[in-house]
Design a protein around this motif. Structure first.
Motif, PDB file in Angstrom:
ATOM      1  N   PHE A   1       0.843  -1.318   0.041  1.00  0.00           N
ATOM      2  CA  PHE A   1       0.052  -0.069   0.115  1.00  0.00           C
ATOM      3  C   PHE A   1       0.906   1.097   0.006  1.00  0.00           C
ATOM      4  O   PHE A   1       0.568   2.381  -0.479  1.00  0.00           O
ATOM      5  CB  PHE A   1      -0.919  -0.136   1.322  1.00  0.00           C
ATOM      6  N   LYS A   2       2.067   1.225   0.708  1.00  0.00           N
ATOM      7  CA  LYS A   2       2.700   2.550   0.511  1.00  0.00           C
ATOM      8  C   LYS A   2       3.226   2.832  -0.964  1.00  0.00           C
ATOM      9  O   LYS A   2       3.190   3.859  -1.265  1.00  0.00           O
ATOM     10  CB  LYS A   2       4.198   2.159   1.366  1.00  0.00           C
TER      11      LYS A   2
ATOM     12  N   PHE B   1       1.608   1.856  -3.334  1.00  0.00           N
ATOM     13  CA  PHE B   1       0.316   2.460  -4.140  1.00  0.00           C
ATOM     14  C   PHE B   1       0.112   3.971  -3.747  1.00  0.00           C
ATOM     15  O   PHE B   1      -0.111   4.774  -4.674  1.00  0.00           O
ATOM     16  CB  PHE B   1      -0.709   1.524  -3.492  1.00  0.00           C
ATOM     17  N   ASN B   2       0.489   4.311  -2.603  1.00  0.00           N
ATOM     18  CA  ASN B   2       0.520   5.949  -2.252  1.00  0.00           C
ATOM     19  C   ASN B   2       1.509   6.623  -3.115  1.00  0.00           C
ATOM     20  O   ASN B   2       1.236   7.729  -3.675  1.00  0.00           O
ATOM     21  CB  ASN B   2       0.348   6.030  -0.822  1.00  0.00           C
TER      22      ASN B   2
ATOM     23  N   HIS C   1       0.161   6.879  -6.802  1.00  0.00           N
ATOM     24  CA  HIS C   1      -1.048   7.380  -7.157  1.00  0.00           C
ATOM     25  C   HIS C   1      -1.390   8.595  -6.376  1.00  0.00           C
ATOM     26  O   HIS C   1      -2.497   9.207  -6.484  1.00  0.00           O
ATOM     27  CB  HIS C   1      -2.349   6.383  -7.127  1.00  0.00           C
TER      28      HIS C   1
ATOM     29  N   HIS D   1      -2.070  10.167  -2.011  1.00  0.00           N
ATOM     30  CA  HIS D   1      -2.897  10.010  -0.886  1.00  0.00           C
ATOM     31  C   HIS D   1      -4.254   9.883  -0.961  1.00  0.00           C
ATOM     32  O   HIS D   1      -5.030   9.180  -0.472  1.00  0.00           O
ATOM     33  CB  HIS D   1      -2.439  10.799   0.315  1.00  0.00           C
TER      34      HIS D   1
ATOM     35  N   GLY E   1      -5.259   6.862  -2.395  1.00  0.00           N
ATOM     36  CA  GLY E   1      -5.200   6.090  -1.424  1.00  0.00           C
ATOM     37  C   GLY E   1      -6.416   5.717  -0.527  1.00  0.00           C
ATOM     38  O   GLY E   1      -6.767   4.674  -0.134  1.00  0.00           O
ATOM     39  N   ASP E   2      -6.789   7.117  -0.218  1.00  0.00           N
ATOM     40  CA  ASP E   2      -7.894   7.078   0.605  1.00  0.00           C
ATOM     41  C   ASP E   2      -9.133   6.548   0.128  1.00  0.00           C
ATOM     42  O   ASP E   2      -9.935   5.955   0.330  1.00  0.00           O
ATOM     43  CB  ASP E   2      -8.286   8.633   1.079  1.00  0.00           C
TER      44      ASP E   2
ATOM     45  N   CYS F   1      -9.193   4.163  -2.398  1.00  0.00           N
ATOM     46  CA  CYS F   1      -9.001   2.726  -2.407  1.00  0.00           C
ATOM     47  C   CYS F   1      -9.284   2.097  -0.966  1.00  0.00           C
ATOM     48  O   CYS F   1     -10.031   1.140  -0.915  1.00  0.00           O
ATOM     49  CB  CYS F   1      -7.463   2.347  -2.599  1.00  0.00           C
TER      50      CYS F   1
ATOM     51  N   GLU G   1      -3.715   0.452   6.403  1.00  0.00           N
ATOM     52  CA  GLU G   1      -4.396  -0.351   5.506  1.00  0.00           C
ATOM     53  C   GLU G   1      -4.842  -1.656   5.772  1.00  0.00           C
ATOM     54  O   GLU G   1      -5.150  -2.436   4.845  1.00  0.00           O
ATOM     55  CB  GLU G   1      -3.492  -0.467   4.109  1.00  0.00           C
TER      56      GLU G   1
ATOM     57  N   HIS H   1      -2.978  -0.974  -9.597  1.00  0.00           N
ATOM     58  CA  HIS H   1      -1.575  -0.708  -8.604  1.00  0.00           C
ATOM     59  C   HIS H   1      -0.560  -0.206  -9.532  1.00  0.00           C
ATOM     60  O   HIS H   1      -0.178   1.038  -9.497  1.00  0.00           O
ATOM     61  CB  HIS H   1      -1.513  -1.826  -7.622  1.00  0.00           C
TER      62      HIS H   1
ATOM     63  N   VAL I   1      -4.601  -3.840  -7.245  1.00  0.00           N
ATOM     64  CA  VAL I   1      -4.524  -4.070  -5.746  1.00  0.00           C
ATOM     65  C   VAL I   1      -4.896  -5.372  -5.268  1.00  0.00           C
ATOM     66  O   VAL I   1      -6.237  -5.916  -5.727  1.00  0.00           O
ATOM     67  CB  VAL I   1      -5.343  -2.798  -4.870  1.00  0.00           C
TER      68      VAL I   1
END
Length: 323
Positions: free
Chosen positions: A200-201, A203-204, A207, A209, A212-213, A215, A240, A272, A281
């Motif tokens: 997930f890190k 991913f942020n 793309h 934050h 990320g939120d 997601c 996450e 992702h 993801v």
């Protein structure tokens, strides 16, 4: 120069003398207040008096209040048994008391009343009559209800994850403790599914934050659609990581639900593409089922299932490990 002495003139009546000579003064004072005075004869259970203010408040004419039956009939059905039983028992015992209840208006609405009751005894100590005042406490009740609503709202907010809208860690901990006790009593299985979004890190980093939120919110909503029985809990465990609390769920059902979670997360099609991650993801999951017995604690169980999650991550991610 000393102050002159002040003496009461013998020809000026005291307040007590004025009341004794003119009882209408009492009535005038009583009927000029917003409180509604009343008196009931205990032997006959009839109103000896009720103030005319009752008509302005409830719409019922002063003369329509004949017996306690009229008082009971004009009380909200949900309050009737509690209030009448309490007032009768206290009156029989000769104890002054007060009660809050909703009184029916002639228009069919209800007004909150506080009745303050004084029990009058005769020379032999036997209850002779009841004297009291009715107060309109509707505004106070509305204020109390609003405060209660705000308190519940704040309590709900304190148990809800601000981003996803699902339960937060605090609510999960409360429910886990309660369901652990319930499982001990019922001997029914209790299952947990812990899942963590893979990479997930990254991913942020790829793309941002805000994405990320989004997601996290989409996955939380999806999980809520899977674990939807009244006692099931879907919570954001931190960052996450999400967790599902599943009362009365055996190992097979827990495995099936975990598999569905994994499949549905990938089916969301969230791109992702971050470093070391696949195209979409995915999530790693740990699953466990407990039959509560002996000295094992809920915390022990939670830690054991969480360890299986990290075993899934070490094993290559996008997989399920079972306790």
């Amino acid at each position: 120069m000393s102050a002159p002495a002040i003496r009461a003139r013998e020809d000026v009546p005291t307040t007590q003398d004025a009341f004794a000579e003119n009882p209408d003064v009492y009535k005038t004072l009583l009927e000029s207040t917003r409180a509604i005075p009343w008196q009931i004869d205990w032997a006959s259970m009839r109103f000896a008096y009720i103030g005319p203010q009752i008509e302005a408040l409830l719409g019922w004419e002063q003369g329509s209040w004949r017996t306690v039956d009229d008082w009971v009939a004009r009380m909200h059905p949900d309050d009737r048994e509690r209030v009448v039983g309490y007032c009768v028992s206290q009156s029989r015992a000769g104890i002054d008391h007060e009660a809050d209840y909703r009184a029916l208006t002639r228009d069919g609405d209800y007004v909150w009343i506080r009745d303050v009751v004084h029990v009058v005894r005769n020379a032999q100590g036997v209850v002779d009559s009841l004297i009291g005042f009715m107060f309109d406490i509707s505004e106070r009740k509305r204020a109390e209800e609003e405060l209660l609503r705000l308190h519940r709202e704040l309590e709900e907010l304190s148990l809800t994850d601000g981003l996803t809208g699902i339960a937060n860690r605090r609510r999960f901990d409360q429910r886990l403790a309660a369901e652990w006790r319930a499982a001990r009593r019922s001997r029914q299985p209790l299952s947990l599914v812990v899942l963590d979004i893979d990479h997930f890190k990254q991913f942020n980093d790829a793309h941002g934050h805000v994405a990320g939120d989004d997601c996290l919110t989409r996955i939380a909503t999806m999980l809520g659609g899977i674990a939807k029985r009244p006692r099931d809990v879907v919570a954001r465990f931190g960052g996450e990581e999400f967790i599902l609390l599943l009362p009365e769920t055996d190992a097979t059902a827990a495995w099936d639900l975990a598999t569905e979670c994994m499949v549905r997360i990938e089916a969301l099609g969230i791109t992702h593409g971050g470093r070391d991650a696949g195209a979409l993801v995915t999530a790693s999951l740990g699953v466990g089922t407990a039959y509560v017995d002996g000295k094992a604690t809920a915390r022990d169980f939670l830690q054991a299932v969480d360890a299986r999650l990290y075993a899934a991550k070490r094993g290559g991610r996008n997989r399920i490990e079972v306790l």
